[in-house]
Design a protein around this motif. Structure first.
Motif, PDB file in Angstrom:
ATOM      1  N   PRO A   2       0.813  -1.206   0.000  1.00 40.12           N
ATOM      2  CA  PRO A   2       0.000   0.000   0.000  1.00 40.12           C
ATOM      3  C   PRO A   2       0.853   1.266   0.000  1.00 40.12           C
ATOM      4  O   PRO A   2       1.895   1.327   0.630  1.00 40.12           O
ATOM      5  N   THR A   3       0.365   2.226  -0.714  1.00 44.48           N
ATOM      6  CA  THR A   3       1.071   3.492  -0.767  1.00 44.48           C
ATOM      7  C   THR A   3       0.683   4.356   0.431  1.00 44.48           C
ATOM      8  O   THR A   3      -0.257   4.051   1.165  1.00 44.48           O
ATOM      9  N   ARG A   4       1.397   5.435   0.597  1.00 39.10           N
ATOM     10  CA  ARG A   4       1.115   6.355   1.696  1.00 39.10           C
ATOM     11  C   ARG A   4      -0.264   6.992   1.518  1.00 39.10           C
ATOM     12  O   ARG A   4      -0.994   7.193   2.486  1.00 39.10           O
ATOM     13  N   GLN A   5      -0.636   7.302   0.263  1.00 40.51           N
ATOM     14  CA  GLN A   5      -1.938   7.909   0.009  1.00 40.51           C
ATOM     15  C   GLN A   5      -3.074   6.947   0.339  1.00 40.51           C
ATOM     16  O   GLN A   5      -4.089   7.339   0.895  1.00 40.51           O
ATOM     17  N   ARG A   6      -2.873   5.672   0.000  1.00 33.19           N
ATOM     18  CA  ARG A   6      -3.906   4.681   0.288  1.00 33.19           C
ATOM     19  C   ARG A   6      -4.057   4.500   1.795  1.00 33.19           C
ATOM     20  O   ARG A   6      -5.170   4.398   2.308  1.00 33.19           O
ATOM     21  N   ASN A   7      -2.939   4.471   2.499  1.00 30.07           N
ATOM     22  CA  ASN A   7      -2.996   4.359   3.961  1.00 30.07           C
ATOM     23  C   ASN A   7      -3.700   5.558   4.571  1.00 30.07           C
ATOM     24  O   ASN A   7      -4.493   5.413   5.502  1.00 30.07           O
ATOM     25  N   ARG A   8      -3.417   6.749   4.070  1.00 27.00           N
ATOM     26  CA  ARG A   8      -4.073   7.956   4.568  1.00 27.00           C
ATOM     27  C   ARG A   8      -5.579   7.883   4.321  1.00 27.00           C
ATOM     28  O   ARG A   8      -6.382   8.245   5.180  1.00 27.00           O
ATOM     29  N   ILE A  10      -7.446   5.110   3.996  1.00 30.50           N
ATOM     30  CA  ILE A  10      -8.040   4.081   4.858  1.00 30.50           C
ATOM     31  C   ILE A  10      -8.134   4.567   6.296  1.00 30.50           C
ATOM     32  O   ILE A  10      -9.171   4.394   6.959  1.00 30.50           O
ATOM     33  N   ILE A  11      -7.084   5.203   6.795  1.00 27.59           N
ATOM     34  CA  ILE A  11      -7.098   5.713   8.171  1.00 27.59           C
ATOM     35  C   ILE A  11      -8.154   6.804   8.330  1.00 27.59           C
ATOM     36  O   ILE A  11      -8.892   6.824   9.323  1.00 27.59           O
TER      37      ILE A  11
END
Length: 91
Positions: A2-8, A10-11
């Motif tokens: 997962p990329t940082r944008q995807r993690n952001r 989802i969070i």
């Protein structure tokens, strides 16, 4: 991976959903319909706020299907509520 944008994304979405559950519980208004509507509004907000400016990743293009399905369910909820408000014999 997962990329940082995807993690952001989802969070942010999980924070919205948990905040929705907590707020509706505290207010004593927790119902499935209300939870769905508020979560859908939050989902649309998170999608827009985390949208990239230049290139749209493949995983973000798939969100259109989730948005379309959510809007269909929202339409169903609205129609059901309108029919419940109308007096019998109107339709």
């Amino acid at each position: 991976m997962p990329t940082r944008q995807r993690n952001r994304f989802i969070i942010s979405q999980m924070a919205w959903v948990m905040g929705t559950i907590l707020t509706l519980s505290v207010l004593g208004a927790l119902s499935l319909e209300l939870f769905f509507v508020v979560s859908l509004i939050g989902f649309l907000i998170v999608v827009e706020l985390t949208a990239p400016f230049v290139v749209t990743p493949t995983w973000r293009r798939r969100l259109r299907w989730i948005i379309a399905l959510g809007l269909l369910v929202f339409g169903y909820i609205v129609i059901r509520r309108i029919l419940a408000i109308l007096p019998p014999g109107v339709l």
